[in-house]
Design a protein around this motif. Structure first.
Motif, PDB file in Angstrom:
ATOM      1  N   ARG A  77      -5.149  30.722   0.547  1.00  0.00           N
ATOM      2  CA  ARG A  77      -6.301  30.367   1.383  1.00  0.00           C
ATOM      3  C   ARG A  77      -7.283  29.432   0.676  1.00  0.00           C
ATOM      4  N   GLN A  78      -6.826  28.685  -0.324  1.00  0.00           N
ATOM      5  CA  GLN A  78      -7.739  27.787  -1.019  1.00  0.00           C
ATOM      6  C   GLN A  78      -7.997  26.498  -0.267  1.00  0.00           C
ATOM      7  N   ARG A  79      -7.080  26.116   0.631  1.00  0.00           N
ATOM      8  CA  ARG A  79      -7.252  24.924   1.469  1.00  0.00           C
ATOM      9  C   ARG A  79      -7.669  23.723   0.627  1.00  0.00           C
ATOM     10  N   GLU A  80      -6.801  23.363  -0.305  1.00  0.00           N
ATOM     11  CA  GLU A  80      -7.131  22.362  -1.316  1.00  0.00           C
ATOM     12  C   GLU A  80      -6.182  21.174  -1.218  1.00  0.00           C
ATOM     13  N   LEU A  81      -6.766  19.989  -1.330  1.00  0.00           N
ATOM     14  CA  LEU A  81      -5.963  18.768  -1.460  1.00  0.00           C
ATOM     15  C   LEU A  81      -5.701  18.554  -2.938  1.00  0.00           C
ATOM     16  N   THR A  82      -4.503  18.915  -3.387  1.00  0.00           N
ATOM     17  CA  THR A  82      -4.186  18.786  -4.810  1.00  0.00           C
ATOM     18  C   THR A  82      -3.921  17.348  -5.221  1.00  0.00           C
ATOM     19  N   ASN A  83      -3.517  16.515  -4.299  1.00  0.00           N
ATOM     20  CA  ASN A  83      -3.280  15.095  -4.582  1.00  0.00           C
ATOM     21  C   ASN A  83      -3.666  14.299  -3.351  1.00  0.00           C
ATOM     22  N   HIS A  84      -4.550  13.358  -3.554  1.00  0.00           N
ATOM     23  CA  HIS A  84      -4.994  12.529  -2.433  1.00  0.00           C
ATOM     24  C   HIS A  84      -5.337  11.157  -2.996  1.00  0.00           C
ATOM     25  N   SER A  85      -4.433  10.209  -2.865  1.00  0.00           N
ATOM     26  CA  SER A  85      -4.624   8.928  -3.531  1.00  0.00           C
ATOM     27  C   SER A  85      -4.043   7.793  -2.703  1.00  0.00           C
ATOM     28  N   LEU A  86      -4.552   6.614  -2.980  1.00  0.00           N
ATOM     29  CA  LEU A  86      -4.101   5.388  -2.345  1.00  0.00           C
ATOM     30  C   LEU A  86      -3.835   4.369  -3.433  1.00  0.00           C
ATOM     31  N   MET A  87      -2.610   3.842  -3.490  1.00  0.00           N
ATOM     32  CA  MET A  87      -2.245   2.809  -4.452  1.00  0.00           C
ATOM     33  C   MET A  87      -2.039   1.490  -3.715  1.00  0.00           C
ATOM     34  N   PHE A  88      -2.438   0.411  -4.339  1.00  0.00           N
ATOM     35  CA  PHE A  88      -2.299  -0.885  -3.689  1.00  0.00           C
ATOM     36  C   PHE A  88      -2.101  -1.968  -4.743  1.00  0.00           C
ATOM     37  N   SER A  89      -1.386  -3.009  -4.353  1.00  0.00           N
ATOM     38  CA  SER A  89      -1.126  -4.163  -5.221  1.00  0.00           C
ATOM     39  C   SER A  89      -0.814  -5.348  -4.336  1.00  0.00           C
ATOM     40  N   GLY A  90      -0.902  -6.527  -4.916  1.00  0.00           N
ATOM     41  CA  GLY A  90      -0.600  -7.715  -4.125  1.00  0.00           C
ATOM     42  C   GLY A  90      -0.872  -8.994  -4.877  1.00  0.00           C
ATOM     43  N   ASN A  91      -0.722 -10.108  -4.168  1.00  0.00           N
ATOM     44  CA  ASN A  91      -0.942 -11.438  -4.708  1.00  0.00           C
ATOM     45  C   ASN A  91      -1.652 -12.289  -3.670  1.00  0.00           C
ATOM     46  N   ILE A  92      -2.539 -13.133  -4.121  1.00  0.00           N
ATOM     47  CA  ILE A  92      -3.231 -14.083  -3.259  1.00  0.00           C
ATOM     48  C   ILE A  92      -3.046 -15.473  -3.858  1.00  0.00           C
ATOM     49  N   LYS A  93      -2.567 -16.393  -3.071  1.00  0.00           N
ATOM     50  CA  LYS A  93      -2.360 -17.755  -3.530  1.00  0.00           C
ATOM     51  C   LYS A  93      -3.518 -18.602  -3.013  1.00  0.00           C
ATOM     52  N   LEU A  94      -4.549 -18.762  -3.857  1.00  0.00           N
ATOM     53  CA  LEU A  94      -5.741 -19.488  -3.446  1.00  0.00           C
ATOM     54  C   LEU A  94      -5.443 -20.944  -3.153  1.00  0.00           C
ATOM     55  N   THR A  95      -4.617 -21.564  -3.974  1.00  0.00           N
ATOM     56  CA  THR A  95      -4.121 -22.919  -3.772  1.00  0.00           C
ATOM     57  C   THR A  95      -2.664 -22.902  -4.192  1.00  0.00           C
ATOM     58  N   PRO A  96      -1.924 -23.987  -3.943  1.00  0.00           N
ATOM     59  CA  PRO A  96      -0.532 -23.986  -4.400  1.00  0.00           C
ATOM     60  C   PRO A  96      -0.376 -23.778  -5.895  1.00  0.00           C
ATOM     61  N   LYS A  97      -1.460 -23.946  -6.665  1.00  0.00           N
ATOM     62  CA  LYS A  97      -1.346 -23.805  -8.101  1.00  0.00           C
ATOM     63  C   LYS A  97      -2.287 -22.751  -8.669  1.00  0.00           C
ATOM     64  N   PHE A 137       0.837  -1.186   0.000  1.00  0.00           N
ATOM     65  CA  PHE A 137       0.000   0.000   0.000  1.00  0.00           C
ATOM     66  C   PHE A 137       0.882   1.250   0.000  1.00  0.00           C
ATOM     67  N   THR A 138       0.441   2.258  -0.736  1.00  0.00           N
ATOM     68  CA  THR A 138       1.112   3.559  -0.741  1.00  0.00           C
ATOM     69  C   THR A 138       0.047   4.642  -0.661  1.00  0.00           C
ATOM     70  N   TYR A 139       0.215   5.539   0.311  1.00  0.00           N
ATOM     71  CA  TYR A 139      -0.744   6.626   0.504  1.00  0.00           C
ATOM     72  C   TYR A 139      -0.013   7.956   0.340  1.00  0.00           C
ATOM     73  N   VAL A 140      -0.600   8.864  -0.457  1.00  0.00           N
ATOM     74  CA  VAL A 140      -0.003  10.168  -0.728  1.00  0.00           C
ATOM     75  C   VAL A 140      -1.088  11.233  -0.591  1.00  0.00           C
ATOM     76  N   ALA A 141      -0.765  12.305   0.127  1.00  0.00           N
ATOM     77  CA  ALA A 141      -1.678  13.442   0.254  1.00  0.00           C
ATOM     78  C   ALA A 141      -0.866  14.727   0.192  1.00  0.00           C
ATOM     79  N   THR A 142      -1.331  15.678  -0.616  1.00  0.00           N
ATOM     80  CA  THR A 142      -0.668  16.974  -0.766  1.00  0.00           C
ATOM     81  C   THR A 142      -1.697  18.076  -0.535  1.00  0.00           C
ATOM     82  N   TYR A 143      -1.327  19.037   0.343  1.00  0.00           N
ATOM     83  CA  TYR A 143      -2.238  20.118   0.727  1.00  0.00           C
ATOM     84  C   TYR A 143      -1.638  21.439   0.276  1.00  0.00           C
ATOM     85  N   ASN A 144      -2.479  22.321  -0.303  1.00  0.00           N
ATOM     86  CA  ASN A 144      -2.026  23.617  -0.806  1.00  0.00           C
ATOM     87  C   ASN A 144      -2.923  24.713  -0.230  1.00  0.00           C
TER      88      ASN A 144
END
Length: 876
Positions: free
Chosen positions: A786-806, A775-782
């Protein structure tokens, strides 16, 4: 047990020997010159038959060895073995005919009716495991029933693969040729019940070289399939061999039927190879690729890739008809450090059309569709080690933005730097004090830079320049705890192009003229800094959970001064009659001389905070150190030359890992001055304008962490040594979803793969479901205005699940919290079917919406037996 056959000893008869009374006459002395004619047949013209057996036959058996003189045979039973020259034969029963020089070997049946001790025949490097065999030592021919042999062939990522060859009847013609009848070819580990095989009716088999067969077709689970050929050729050579690369077939609704990635492979020698592949569409679109890998041990290694695609949309004459050409070149070259310790050549090239990966229709380019920047660098460096040592380098560089299509090239950049020299101290002595620590260096940087774009590519706007620099510095201690540094820097900038500005009366506008020719300017600055380190420890007692907190502060103050360089400025009178200043060096690669004097002081305070915590382990003798703040730094500066707003905003940067394995980085900017209604800074402190002491203008935070199923097991993430070794290299590489295809070693010809629970063929998970996630979380506030703006607010995620050995599922996605939408989302499903591999790559929505399905044999020998299908990329 060893036995050898021989005749019974002869018993002498009891007869007395009596001397004969007849005396034979002596031959005359001239018998050799007798006139009696000799027989015309002096010698037999028929050559004598040489002994058929050229070496001793050694044999043994566990149960018995029986000699039959009437049958001229030797019978060996139970664990029988025969050795003759390079021939080795083992079986349950062996019958040796020592007159015909033939041997027969077969199985034996136990009391339960089960056959055991199958024959094992080895001659040279060839091994055969049949049900029975008949072999002639004279002719070296053999007749083999139900033979099974294994041939190493190909060269995959994990080494050579094994081809299993089975035949009901095999005739051995000589040492290198076998003829097969009703055979099977497979790479399956299970040779008794293979999950697939290729049935061949008749074939010629040359071990370690090839199999040439007649009509052949593929069987899956003993069920015939329509995959068949009237004749077939199976190469069995190991290593790299020339041959065809089988293509992929498909259909594109807009471009027609196509073939992709078909071509030919050329292994020129042990150092260089070449793969040529191409694509063709029935509407006229085509593409081709060339890849060459070269290497020489202890010298260098690298690869060259070139791709070109000519894409035609729709059909000629239609409104939506379009045509585009894209290309991409990738080169990697690295030199072994042992080849030359004082010089080095390296190259990393990635250039081409900005939209190559985005527009490419080939699945092999799928992972690069989001590439935004192409960068290249080719460099040669050399070191002259004699004192003072000099490092030199020549670099060709290239940067290309795939969004703006802007290209920046440096052809070339030359750099040279001399090592630091201490003129007032011995070279190998200890340097103390203000004078002995005086040191200087010299370096030069020269460039030929071109800035252009793909549409208007040109070398006309090239700029050439050079910069010479001599930094001078010294350091010493004051009052034992204060570290003082004095420094100065001199720069001399050369250019081959300057400008001149004037007001054109006819055009009534300012005109800028470019003047070619050598010119130069210089600049210099001075500086000083004072710093120290302050330690503070707060003890709470050894009986407390938190025993102590340690705070380390590193404050520093630095002063910088640079004069004004008015001598490098000219003036002209504009249309309003006002005098305007300009510098002829505005186009210099290394900046322009400053008209304003620089006189400023900077402040910095760096902090680290850590704690001593009582260890949970009662046997531990020392407390455990925990980092609360690995870094917390504040910086600002004060400009003495400014007429207002002299104090610059305060910048804060920090990092902590207060949560184990979760690093957090944060930054913020605080402005002490207020702003007016238009958002402009005014020379009024924010606290005097009704606000706080500082005004938060921007902030940023990012964190990333990984989770896996082992963390939630009893004992945490502790693993056995075997598991740790396997997870050192997960095999993801550039692709986060690449499955870790671990090598399976140590298995014999008849063994099957088993899982941890001992299950065979179809292992399952009972109480575990291995997975991992990132997981990667990034937030940027500007808040500059006085605009009080979140110019970047995102969450990235990746992974693997091994349901069975194959069964394994991989995913990669992200969510843009600010814009309320998912980023490029991708799922990959992989299924291991022992001999086969199934994968499904799916991007369900977005700009790159598509899917791709693949099923094929894992072995590199029969990797062309595959089926692929895909959707076309969704274009917006």
């Amino acid at each position: 047990m060893h036995s050898f056959a021989q005749e019974d000893p002869i018993t002498p008869l009891p007869i007395k020997a009596i001397q004969d009374s007849i005396v034979a006459p002596l031959l005359p002395a001239n018998i050799l010159n007798d006139s009696i004619p000799l027989d015309s047949v002096q010698s037999d013209t028929v050559p004598k038959k040489e002994a058929a057996l050229l070496d001793q036959i050694k044999y043994k058996a566990k149960d018995y060895v029986k000699l039959s003189q009437s049958e001229n045979k030797i019978y060996l039973y139970d664990e029988a073995e025969i050795y003759y020259q390079d021939t080795e034969l083992k079986a349950g029963i062996i019958v040796l005919d020592y007159i015909a020089n033939e041997v027969y070997a077969g199985r034996i049946k136990d009391s339960t009716g089960t056959y055991s001790q199958f024959p094992y025949f080895k001659q040279g490097g060839n091994e055969v495991r049949p049900d029975s065999i008949r072999f002639n030592f004279d002719t070296q021919k053999a007749l083999i029933w139900n033979s099974r042999t294994e041939q190493q062939a190909g060269l995959g990522q994990l080494g050579s693969d094994a081809m299993k060859v089975y035949a009901e009847i095999t005739k051995k013609e000589n040492d290198s040729v076998y003829f097969l009848s009703e055979g099977k070819l497979t790479t399956s580990k299970d040779t008794v019940n293979p999950d697939y095989y290729i049935r061949i009716r008749k074939a010629k088999f040359v071990p370690k070289k090839k199999i040439i067969a007649g009509f052949s077709n593929m069987y899956i689970a003993d069920v015939p399939t329509p995959i068949a050929l009237p004749f077939a050729y199976f190469p069995l050579t190991t290593g790299r061999t020339a041959g065809l690369i089988f293509p992929t077939f498909g259909n594109d609704p807009q471009r027609g039927y196509f073939i992709q990635n078909g071509g030919y492979y050329f292994p020129f020698n042990d150092y260089v190879d070449l793969s040529l592949t191409g694509d063709y569409y029935t509407n006229g679109s085509f593409g081709f690729r060339g890849q060459s890998i070269y290497t020489k041990r202890y010298k260098f290694r690298g690869n060259i890739n070139f791709s070109f695609e000519n894409l035609i949309q729709s059909q000629r004459g239609f409104d939506d008809f379009s045509r585009s050409s894209n290309y991409n070149i990738r080169i990697q070259h690295s030199q072994d450090p042992k080849a030359s310790p004082n010089s080095r050549f390296s190259a990393s090239v990635n250039l081409g059309s900005s939209q190559f990966f985005t527009n490419s229709l080939n699945q092999i380019n799928r992972n690069d569709v989001q590439t935004n920047t192409f960068a290249s660098s080719i460099s040669y460096s050399k070191t002259f080690p004699a004192y003072p040592s000099v490092n030199t380098s020549i670099t060709l560089s290239h940067t290309q933005n795939s969004r703006t299509e802007q290209i920046v090239m440096s052809l070339p950049t030359f750099q040279a730097s001399m090592e630091r020299i201490f003129p007032f101290a011995k070279r190998d002595g200890i340097k103390k004090g203000l004078i002995q620590n005086v040191n200087f260096q010299y370096d030069v940087n020269a460039q030929n830079t071109i800035t252009t774009d793909e549409q208007n590519f040109s070398f006309d706007d090239a700029r050439i320049g050079a910069r010479h620099r001599i930094p001078l510095a010294t350091n010493f201690k004051v009052a034992k705890y204060l570290s003082v540094t004095l420094n100065g820097n001199y720069e001399d900038v050369w250019t081959l192009e300057t400008i001149n500005r004037r007001f054109d009366e006819d055009l009534q506008e300012t005109v800028t003229d470019t003047i070619a020719g050598f010119d130069r300017f210089n600049r210099y600055n001075f500086g000083a800094s004072v710093g120290t380190t302050v330690y503070g420890t707060f003890n709470f007692g050894e009986d407390k959970k938190i025993q102590a907190i340690r705070h380390v502060m590193r404050p520093s103050i630095s002063y910088n001064y640079a004069p004004s360089f008015e001598q490098f400025f000219d003036t002209f009178v504009d249309g309003n009659g006002e005098e305007v200043q300009f510098t002829p060096f505005e186009t210099s690669l290394y900046g322009r001389p400053s008209l304003n004097r620089s006189n400023s002081m900077s402040f910095s305070l760096q902090n680290t905070l850590e704690a001593k915590v009582r260890d949970k382990d009662s046997t531990a003798t020392e407390p455990r150190k925990v980092s609360i703040l690995s870094n917390l730094t504040f910086t600002t500066s004060y400009n003495f030359e400014a007429d207002s707003l002299r104090l610059s905003p305060i910048n804060m940067n920090g990092a902590t890992e207060i949560i184990k394995n979760v690093p957090i980085n944060f930054a913020a900017t605080f402005d002490p001055f207020a702003i007016d209604n238009n958002g402009r800074r005014i020379n009024t402190l924010n606290i005097n304008n009704g606000g706080g002491l500082f005004r938060l203008t921007s902030a940023r935070i990012n964190t990333g962490f990984s989770l896996n199923s082992d963390m939630f097991k009893k004992g945490g993430a502790k693993k056995s040594e075997e598991d740790s070794d396997q997870e050192q290299d997960p095999g993801y590489g550039d692709n986060p979803f690449a499955l870790n295809d671990r090598a399976r070693t140590g298995e014999t010809f008849f063994q099957r793969e088993e899982d941890d629970q001992g299950n065979v063929e179809n292992p399952t998970y009972s109480n575990k479901l291995p997975w991992d996630a990132r997981f990667t979380y990034v937030a940027t506030y500007n808040n500059n205005n006085r605009q009080r703006e979140l110019t970047n607010h995102s969450l990235m995620f990746s992974g693997n699940i091994k349901l069975t050995p194959k069964w394994e599922v991989g995913f990669n996605s992200g969510y843009d919290i600010r814009n309320k939408g998912f980023t490029d989302t991708r799922f990959i499903f992989n299924r291991d079917l022992d001999s086969f591999r199934i994968s499904f790559d799916w991007t369900p929505f977005g700009q790159f919406e598509r899917w791709y399905f693949f099923i094929g044999i894992k072995s590199s020998i029969l990797s062309d037996l595959k089926w692929e299908n895909r959707s076309q990329p969704f274009r917006r």
